[in-house]
Design an enzyme around this catalytic site. Sequence first.
Site, PDB file in Angstrom:
ATOM      1  N   LYS A  33       0.858  -1.186   0.000  1.00  0.00           N
ATOM      2  CA  LYS A  33       0.000   0.000   0.000  1.00  0.00           C
ATOM      3  C   LYS A  33       0.886   1.225   0.000  1.00  0.00           C
ATOM      4  O   LYS A  33       2.022   1.190   0.485  1.00  0.00           O
ATOM      5  CB  LYS A  33      -0.888   0.022   1.253  1.00  0.00           C
ATOM      6  CG  LYS A  33      -2.147   0.843   1.066  1.00  0.00           C
ATOM      7  CD  LYS A  33      -3.193   0.037   0.349  1.00  0.00           C
ATOM      8  CE  LYS A  33      -4.503   0.734   0.190  1.00  0.00           C
ATOM      9  NZ  LYS A  33      -5.555  -0.196  -0.230  1.00  0.00           N
ATOM     10  N   ASN A  83     -16.003   6.160  -5.459  1.00  0.00           N
ATOM     11  CA  ASN A  83     -16.003   5.093  -6.463  1.00  0.00           C
ATOM     12  C   ASN A  83     -16.713   3.834  -5.941  1.00  0.00           C
ATOM     13  O   ASN A  83     -17.598   3.296  -6.606  1.00  0.00           O
ATOM     14  CB  ASN A  83     -14.546   4.784  -6.862  1.00  0.00           C
ATOM     15  CG  ASN A  83     -14.454   3.596  -7.790  1.00  0.00           C
ATOM     16  OD1 ASN A  83     -14.508   2.452  -7.340  1.00  0.00           O
ATOM     17  ND2 ASN A  83     -14.341   3.832  -9.077  1.00  0.00           N
ATOM     18  N   GLY A 115     -18.681   3.249  -3.010  1.00  0.00           N
ATOM     19  CA  GLY A 115     -20.061   3.437  -2.563  1.00  0.00           C
ATOM     20  C   GLY A 115     -20.981   3.730  -3.735  1.00  0.00           C
ATOM     21  O   GLY A 115     -22.085   3.172  -3.838  1.00  0.00           O
ATOM     22  N   GLY A 163     -20.947   6.390   1.955  1.00  0.00           N
ATOM     23  CA  GLY A 163     -19.895   6.712   0.983  1.00  0.00           C
ATOM     24  C   GLY A 163     -20.454   6.775  -0.425  1.00  0.00           C
ATOM     25  O   GLY A 163     -21.240   5.911  -0.828  1.00  0.00           O
TER      26      GLY A 163
END
Length: 416
Positions: free
Chosen positions: A106, A221, A223, A218
């Site tokens: 990450k 992208n 949600g 959310g």
Amino acid sequence: MAEEKNLFKIAQLQLDEAAKFLKLEPKLHKLLREPMRVFKANLKIKMDSGKTKTFSAFRVQYNDARGPCKGGIRYHPEETLDTVKALAAWMTWKCATVGIPYGGAKGGVVCNPKELSILELEKISRAYIRAFWKYVGPDIDVPAPDVYTSGREMAWMLDEYEKIVGHKSPAMITGKPLALGGSLGRDAATGYGTVICIREAAKHLKIDLKKSTAAIQGAGNVGGWTAKLLQEKFGTKIMAISDSKCAIYSENGLNVEKALAHKEKIGQLHGFMGTKCITNEQLLELEVDVLVPAAMENQITKENTRRLNCKILAEAANGPTTKEADGILKRTKIFQIPDFLCNAGGVTTSYLEWVQNRMGYYWKLDEVNSKLDEVMTKAFWDVTNFAGKNKIPMRVAAYALAVQKVAEAMKLRGLA
Ligand code: GLU
């Protein structure tokens, strides 16, 4: 005792629970509790004002026993190294859960994209690659989008990387725009994968999604696509959806497509016709069949878990549920789809993008989506059946299966 909110500590505690279940050798357990490599850099950027500003940047390569590292890059003002470490660990378990040949990584930059111009964002993205280009690449570590990054940032990063190495290398990053070798279906993939998990969970629980309701925290992208696909594919009534400012609610259900268009136009969901504004906390406690936290971490806590009123909790965000909340959830009837299973659709289609880049041959949307469906459906049932057979919570089952795979690869390599 105060609730543990440090994501890396949470990730380690989750692993400990799985290690206990698996009776994992202590040596291996110890190795898997820490990332393999951590890179840090200060990105010095000349801002539009003419002043120079420095942004902290990280890349964590958690484990690469199963293949090149893989994972997104987040731009967030509250990013910390520990957050990135946790997210890199979860990428490791995520890739193993769905059986794609990657390890986990990450990246993160501590910055607030809402306060940056497009030029400043481009400079940060290019500087990120200049700092870490030696440590990424198609067979080393493959970045992708995450919170507040998208195809646009991937394009800048790819371009910077190719300039440095002196040749085209589309497979060095995924989530690219189509024009630069991106895959059809990648944009919707995390939401698509979440919806596949919800579809299978509904089968498992004998819930008819057509007659069901959902609330989505959310509208980014993940949600946005989850809400849209749930409504379009299954006719599920979306009662509420939120952004960072407010949640909009309608007792008759809302038109997701129009709500998202409204947000696109004016920058917020607030004020969308026929809806009332509720808080993000109220959204989580709505009485719905499906609750989808698809925003940030630590949303479901020991404080609000007892007030959840859903049948399926589909964790589309990374780390939305604290360890204490998990402890409470396992004593309820709520069916939990753990984050690194639920949101694995994104990285699965990233893998399909990488495969297409390496072949130089591109699939049609249907082909991509049917491969994604196959991978997600199998992973869902692997975890669900394992949880059922061993009478353990879904998250522990997902961890156990994933850790076993990573442990096997480590042993075969003589790493443990
Ligand atoms: N950032 C996404 C995730 O957390 C996608 C990662 C990827 O495509 O590599 O799963």
